[in-house]
Design an enzyme around this catalytic site. Structure first.
Site, PDB file in Angstrom:
ATOM      1  N   CYS A  20       0.785  -1.230   0.000  1.00 24.84           N
ATOM      2  CA  CYS A  20       0.000   0.000   0.000  1.00 24.84           C
ATOM      3  C   CYS A  20       0.817   1.281   0.000  1.00 24.84           C
ATOM      4  O   CYS A  20       1.925   1.324   0.522  1.00 24.84           O
ATOM      5  CB  CYS A  20      -0.865   0.095   1.239  1.00 24.84           C
ATOM      6  SG  CYS A  20      -1.991  -1.238   1.378  1.00 24.84           S
ATOM      7  N   GLY A  46       1.443  -0.315  -4.882  1.00 27.48           N
ATOM      8  CA  GLY A  46       0.184  -1.046  -5.029  1.00 27.48           C
ATOM      9  C   GLY A  46      -0.476  -0.688  -6.326  1.00 27.48           C
ATOM     10  O   GLY A  46      -0.763   0.489  -6.568  1.00 27.48           O
ATOM     11  N   ASN A 121      -1.296   1.718   5.592  1.00 26.02           N
ATOM     12  CA  ASN A 121      -0.178   0.959   5.026  1.00 26.02           C
ATOM     13  C   ASN A 121       0.405   0.133   6.157  1.00 26.02           C
ATOM     14  O   ASN A 121       0.830   0.687   7.169  1.00 26.02           O
ATOM     15  CB  ASN A 121       0.882   1.916   4.455  1.00 26.02           C
ATOM     16  CG  ASN A 121       2.113   1.180   3.914  1.00 26.02           C
ATOM     17  OD1 ASN A 121       3.182   1.758   3.820  1.00 26.02           O
ATOM     18  ND2 ASN A 121       1.976  -0.074   3.556  1.00 26.02           N
ATOM     19  N   GLY A 122       0.418  -1.167   5.975  1.00 24.28           N
ATOM     20  CA  GLY A 122       0.930  -2.057   7.014  1.00 24.28           C
ATOM     21  C   GLY A 122      -0.001  -3.233   7.182  1.00 24.28           C
ATOM     22  O   GLY A 122      -0.818  -3.524   6.314  1.00 24.28           O
ATOM     23  N   TYR A 261      14.100  -2.791  -1.715  1.00 20.81           N
ATOM     24  CA  TYR A 261      13.209  -2.946  -2.873  1.00 20.81           C
ATOM     25  C   TYR A 261      11.968  -2.072  -2.878  1.00 20.81           C
ATOM     26  O   TYR A 261      11.602  -1.506  -3.900  1.00 20.81           O
ATOM     27  CB  TYR A 261      12.796  -4.424  -2.982  1.00 20.81           C
ATOM     28  CG  TYR A 261      11.809  -4.690  -4.089  1.00 20.81           C
ATOM     29  CD1 TYR A 261      12.190  -4.600  -5.424  1.00 20.81           C
ATOM     30  CD2 TYR A 261      10.482  -5.016  -3.798  1.00 20.81           C
ATOM     31  CE1 TYR A 261      11.270  -4.828  -6.446  1.00 20.81           C
ATOM     32  CE2 TYR A 261       9.561  -5.256  -4.824  1.00 20.81           C
ATOM     33  CZ  TYR A 261       9.974  -5.156  -6.141  1.00 20.81           C
ATOM     34  OH  TYR A 261       9.067  -5.382  -7.139  1.00 20.81           O
ATOM     35  N   ASP A 364      20.563  -8.681  -8.791  1.00 21.62           N
ATOM     36  CA  ASP A 364      19.126  -8.534  -8.541  1.00 21.62           C
ATOM     37  C   ASP A 364      18.938  -8.182  -7.068  1.00 21.62           C
ATOM     38  O   ASP A 364      19.846  -8.372  -6.254  1.00 21.62           O
ATOM     39  CB  ASP A 364      18.384  -9.832  -8.895  1.00 21.62           C
ATOM     40  CG  ASP A 364      16.915  -9.576  -9.220  1.00 21.62           C
ATOM     41  OD1 ASP A 364      16.436  -8.433  -9.035  1.00 21.62           O
ATOM     42  OD2 ASP A 364      16.241 -10.522  -9.655  1.00 21.62           O
ATOM     43  N   CYS A 457      13.508  -3.810  11.404  1.00 22.62           N
ATOM     44  CA  CYS A 457      12.857  -5.096  11.184  1.00 22.62           C
ATOM     45  C   CYS A 457      13.594  -5.752  10.025  1.00 22.62           C
ATOM     46  O   CYS A 457      13.755  -5.152   8.959  1.00 22.62           O
ATOM     47  CB  CYS A 457      11.375  -4.952  10.841  1.00 22.62           C
ATOM     48  SG  CYS A 457      10.639  -6.576  10.490  1.00 22.62           S
TER      49      CYS A 457
HETATM   50  S1  SF4 Z   1      11.964  -6.425   6.927  1.00 20.88           S
HETATM   51 FE1  SF4 Z   1      10.186  -6.887   8.253  1.00 20.88          FE
HETATM   52  S2  SF4 Z   1       8.566  -5.517   7.573  1.00 20.88           S
HETATM   53 FE2  SF4 Z   1      10.148  -5.529   6.003  1.00 20.88          FE
HETATM   54  S3  SF4 Z   1       9.514  -7.061   4.504  1.00 20.88           S
HETATM   55 FE3  SF4 Z   1      10.879  -8.087   5.948  1.00 20.88          FE
HETATM   56  S4  SF4 Z   1       9.554  -8.912   7.559  1.00 20.88           S
HETATM   57 FE4  SF4 Z   1       8.357  -7.417   6.400  1.00 20.88          FE
END
Ligand code: SF4
Length: 489
Positions: A20, A46, A121-122, A261, A364, A457
């Site tokens: 999104c 999206g 978004n999320g 990405y 890539d 993350c």
């Molecule tokens: S880093 Fe975390 S939030 Fe980002 S795509 Fe990977 S699992 Fe999902």
């Protein structure tokens, strides 16, 4: 995805997909037209459906359609239907079970004290759990989206004013959320306390803007003010802007894959220019995984900045050895079996003169199922490459994402069931190298990953999720779960 029917879809689409983009503006007469442009700049987040809600001073207007912004938000719809000086919008990548009109955002409802629209978004990781509790109290849901849960929480909150009800709602949900909401009197932006998804604040001649990425500000000539802080809520009214922090402070965990990405290379997210990070990723990759070769070739378009960085660091010429056709839509006609087996190359074609007789390094951004990589490697070999090496600008993606990204089943992630050597054999390359997780952290400007308290993350590389996954416990199959709780992202 079955091999027999994947030529088109897999070639066109073997990536994780951010689901999104959100955009909102408050205090500008042509608000919906501005939102249309903003969503157009966020189309990469999206492509399957989009919606806009505007408010004209006496009533709300809602338009939600399946398709690309440029195709569906016609002059008539935008100018004639979506009147008002404030509007919010959303563009989504619909997943299984989620392509229906009822799941297109923004969601809008008439609450006790007036209209309320929200775009997200999320992905909320406890939405099903909360939803079940609400249903026991008599709530009726009209979509399969997690975002509708938020709407119900705002509607049923016992708090007295809208701000407090909104805070009450977001404190009850978990997971990733960058939200833009709107009532008759205000626009609200809010990021989850970990700040997993981006959200930026901009200004256009005194009108406040909220957007997923800075590229959506650039398209309308708006000024970038700042990123919303993780856990921050901003409330925009005719009197100005107010910033609140309704959550307990936590160590933030921005999605590191945005740099690999999802985000557009001309955007800056969380203070870093995406293109520069991707070039640094390529340079790290060249150091970690050097190879004797004649040319560096990006797998377009997402591999291009990393390939430039790799080429510059390794001193090996960069060449556009693969050309991408930009006009392949996701709805392109599916060929029958006889045509399918001709090996139709809809999206990529090898630039034979650049490749013939050369030792080629393909760069890539990631390998998901490996089906696209396999076809591209074969295409480059068929064009006469002497050797084909592959370098990947991220660590192996071995775990699913639960934070608003369309991910195949874990078992279909090549890296979840194969070693790097086995993957190299599967995609038939002479050598295969991935960026290390520390290399990725170095590229974004850290000394390396803090394994005790990771700075981002990175769960799809490490399997270490930064939140509870209440709705998903005991499962590792996002596809199956998405039938139950389609991401609203
Ligand atoms: S880093 Fe975390 S939030 Fe980002 S795509 Fe990977 S699992 Fe999902």
């Amino acid at each position: 995805m079955a091999d027999a029917d994947d030529l088109l879809s897999a070639e066109a689409d073997d990536h994780f997909h951010d689901e999104c983009g959100v955009f909102g503006i408050f205090g500008r007469q042509d608000a919906a037209a501005i939102v249309t442009l903003g969503l157009h700049a966020l189309q990469h987040r999206g492509q399957e459906a989009a919606g806009i809600v505007s408010y004209d001073g006496s009533q709300f207007h809602v338009e939600r359609h399946v398709g690309l912004i440029g195709d569906t938000f016609t002059k008539q719809r935008v100018i004639d239907s979506l009147q008002g000086n404030r509007a919010i919008g959303h563009t989504r990548y619909a997943t299984t079970g989620g392509a229906g009109l009822r799941n297109i955002q923004p969601f809008f409802a008439e609450l006790a004290d007036g209209g309320f629209a929200v775009a997200h978004n999320g992905n909320l990781t406890n939405a099903m759990t909360v939803q079940r509790a609400l249903q026991k109290q008599g709530a009726i849901f009209s979509s399969t989206s997690d975002t509708e849960t938020l709407l119900h929480l705002v509607a049923t909150s016992k708090e007295r004013d809208l701000n407090s009800r909104f805070i009450d709602a977001v404190r009850q949900v978990e997971g990733a959320f960058s939200l833009v909401a709107m009532t008759a009197k205000k626009m609200i932006g809010c990021r989850d306390p970990l700040g997993i998804r981006p959200l930026v604040l901009g200004d256009l001649d005194g009108a406040w803007i909220l957007a997923s990425e800075t590229c959506a500000l650039d398209i309308i000539g708006a000024r970038f003010v700042r990123d919303l802080k993780p856990g921050e809520m901003v409330v925009v009214t005719a009197k100005g802007i107010e910033s609140l922090f309704p959550f307990e402070p936590q160590k933030t965990r921005f999605c590191i894959f945005e740099y690999v990405y999802f985000a557009r290379p001309d955007s800056s997210v969380e203070g870093r220019n995406v293109y520069e990070v991707r070039k640094r990723i390529g340079a790290e990759l060249a150091q970690e995984s050097p190879v004797d070769a004649d040319i560096i070739v990006p797998v377009p378009d997402s591999g291009t900045p990393a390939a430039i960085g790799f080429s510059q660091a390794a001193g090996i010429p960069f060449e556009l050895g693969i050309i991408r056709n930009h006009y392949v839509g996701r709805t392109f006609i599916q060929p029958g079996d006889s045509i399918r087996h001709m090996g139709v190359k809809l999206k990529h074609n090898a630039n034979r003169r650049m490749i013939e007789g050369k030792r080629v390094v393909l760069v890539d951004d990631s390998i998901v199922r490996g089906t696209t990589s396999q076809k591209i490697v074969q295409m480059v070999r068929d064009a006469g490459a002497k050797e084909v090496h592959m370098r990947i600008a991220s660590p192996p993606t071995s775990a699913s994402c639960f934070y608003g990204v369309d991910t195949p089943e874990k078992s279909k992630l090549l890296a979840s069931r194969m070693s790097i050597q086995e993957m190299a054999e599967f995609i038939r390359v002479d050598s295969l190298g991935f960026l290390s997780i520390d290399g990725l952290y170095r590229a974004v400007g850290e000394a390396g990953r803090d394994n005790e308290q990771p700075q981002f993350c990175d769960a799809c590389f490490t399997g270490q999720y930064p939140t509870r996954l209440l709705d998903f416990e005991g499962h590792d199959n996002v596809r199956t779960l998405s039938l139950l709780a389609t991401s609203g992202a």
